[in-house]
Design a protein around this motif. Sequence first.
Motif, mmCIF file in Angstrom:
data_model
loop_
_atom_site.group_PDB
_atom_site.id
_atom_site.type_symbol
_atom_site.label_atom_id
_atom_site.label_comp_id
_atom_site.label_asym_id
_atom_site.label_seq_id
_atom_site.Cartn_x
_atom_site.Cartn_y
_atom_site.Cartn_z
ATOM 1 N N ALA A 121 0.796 -1.192 0.255
ATOM 2 C CA ALA A 121 0.017 0.174 0.049
ATOM 3 C C ALA A 121 0.772 1.086 -0.033
ATOM 4 O O ALA A 121 0.531 2.284 -0.687
ATOM 5 C CB ALA A 121 -0.885 -0.029 1.092
ATOM 6 N N LEU A 122 1.966 1.227 0.930
ATOM 7 C CA LEU A 122 2.880 2.296 0.892
ATOM 8 C C LEU A 122 3.513 2.735 -0.527
ATOM 9 O O LEU A 122 3.626 3.507 -1.176
ATOM 10 C CB LEU A 122 3.944 2.190 1.649
ATOM 11 N N ALA A 123 4.085 1.654 -1.381
ATOM 12 C CA ALA A 123 4.517 1.486 -2.421
ATOM 13 C C ALA A 123 3.437 2.254 -3.609
ATOM 14 O O ALA A 123 3.810 3.048 -4.040
ATOM 15 C CB ALA A 123 5.099 0.204 -2.695
ATOM 16 N N LEU A 124 2.262 1.718 -3.329
ATOM 17 C CA LEU A 124 1.233 2.306 -4.347
ATOM 18 C C LEU A 124 1.022 3.855 -4.260
ATOM 19 O O LEU A 124 0.739 4.557 -4.968
ATOM 20 C CB LEU A 124 0.005 1.386 -4.180
ATOM 21 N N VAL A 125 1.176 4.294 -2.901
ATOM 22 C CA VAL A 125 0.345 5.563 -2.505
ATOM 23 C C VAL A 125 1.484 6.349 -2.482
ATOM 24 O O VAL A 125 1.478 7.753 -3.151
ATOM 25 C CB VAL A 125 -0.296 5.627 -1.024
ATOM 26 N N ARG A 126 2.519 6.085 -1.909
ATOM 27 C CA ARG A 126 3.815 7.038 -1.913
ATOM 28 C C ARG A 126 4.613 6.944 -3.054
ATOM 29 O O ARG A 126 5.276 8.460 -3.168
ATOM 30 C CB ARG A 126 4.768 6.551 -0.668
ATOM 31 N N TYR A 127 4.941 6.018 -3.878
ATOM 32 C CA TYR A 127 5.614 6.099 -5.172
ATOM 33 C C TYR A 127 4.822 6.175 -6.135
ATOM 34 O O TYR A 127 4.653 5.110 -6.833
ATOM 35 C CB TYR A 127 6.815 5.126 -5.006
#
Lengths: 303, 273
Positions: B83-89
Amino acid sequence: MAKLASALVSRLVIIIPYAWLLFFFLIPFFIVFRISLSQTAVAMPPYMPVFDLAGGLSGIMEKLGEFSLDNYVWLTEDVLYFNAYVSSVVIAAISTFLTLLIGYPIAYGMAKAPRSLRPTLLMMVILPFWTSFLIRVYAWIAILKPEGLLNQFLSAVGLIDQPLIILNTNAAIYIGIVYSYLPFMVLPIYSALEKMDHSLTEAAQDLGCTPAAAFWRVTFPLSLPGVVAGCLLVFIPAVGEFVIPDLLGGSETLMIGKTLWSEFNSNRDWPVSSAVAIILLMILVIPIVYFQNIQAKADDEGR
Amino acid sequence: MEKWSRFNIASVVLGFGFLYLPIVLLVIFSFNESKLVTVWAGFSTKWYTQLWHNQGLLDAAWVTIRVALLSATCATVLGTLAALALVRYTRFRGRVLFSGMVYAPLVMPEVITGLSLLLLFVAIGFDRGFWTITLAHITFTMCFVAVVVQSRLLSFDQSIEEAALDLGATPVTTFFAITLPVIAPAVFSGWILAFTLSLDDLVISSFTTGPGATTLPMKIYSQVRLGVTPEINAICTILIGIVALGVIVASIVTKRREVQREKDERAAFAAIG
């Protein structure tokens, strides 16, 4: 140094889940594809390896010659598989339509509910989703049986003399799919309707639209993204459904998920079941990609 | 504001009746004296006592709970990272493929996922059993966790994170001090979702299992095929009870934490302002 570390961390955030999904989700599809091209063998594992890296390049070239489309030819020759694919898609489409027909008024009613009541209603729609799928399907057997609760009720009320035969027919499959997948339909439609600006329907009615016309020309088109997402969430898994046709459907009901299961578990024919899976995937790839695009677009809007 | 019309109320009530009636009937008939699940013959808890002496069933329950605990925990870590990868990057090589791999398992028919994972385990020569079921469950449940956490991250006020970074915190410190506490309710409900999905799974478990690793749904399925019995109703009732209790507790906890968090955030902003 700190910069380097933070760059490394951000790399890892991406790389760890990426690598996991590549290895456990994407690569397995290639293996399924590879095995669908191999020959059935009486051994464990019950197929002839098509790729063996141990043989080096010449070994690979040699093995490439052993690729065969036999399993696919076999699938086209046997009308059973074709019928199973067609009836899976038809059953899934009818069930999706019925789910929409039942789910839309529920979502609409929830979106119209007093604001204070909505979180509770939402919770109540989600709750059955947390309870076991298998249990929820199982619960219907006792209800739909010829001597089951539905027939007892209907004959007690005096509506029927003869018990209705529902269990082990397609009707039971429709009921099972609608029941199991209803929350998937209600939730996206509800969230689309809840976001909607009510002044729009009021404006339409002020301008002389009847309530029904205002619904069809304003409300429904605006809820369409939710409707599409809901339909895909129901249709795609329903095509490959195994538990529902197996427990509620009859022996003459053909669905491809059940065919794949029995090909695999009873006939132990791994290459043919792989070919069945690959064709199923090809049928579903367009709706799946469409679903992904909707999801990705929704994320970008949420940003 | 439009009124909640009679039609609206009727459709909600009927809809919820449809959703809950079968489960309620199942629970009621687990207390039936008779062996028939469709004819009421008086109240009894004998099917529950009988369960307690069914060793095969208890073993299966134990396997299922271990798989669910382990796989939900791993899936929560992986899903949160995803989820972090999808939203932050928003820009990295292969992002389209990555988001595709996160969303596709949500709708993928289970027979396909199960078959493909089994063939992977056979191809790499991994002995099938407890660990293969766990790995398979991690894979399909992590995507559900990712979607739940992602929706919380999207509504997250990123300026708090940026403030921490500007003040010299490392990204790792920032994550544990700022981001994780804020998204914790979503991470927690992701864990619960992964846990119940794993507890419930029949098809993927059946494909990826090996000798000695029978899960509860597999056990229930094999008994259901032989016929409907009050004993199965009793197991199902216990499972429903556990899940309902878990979900209700979880929702109360997250609700409280969210209220508290919002209060803290407001207080923090007031202090800055």
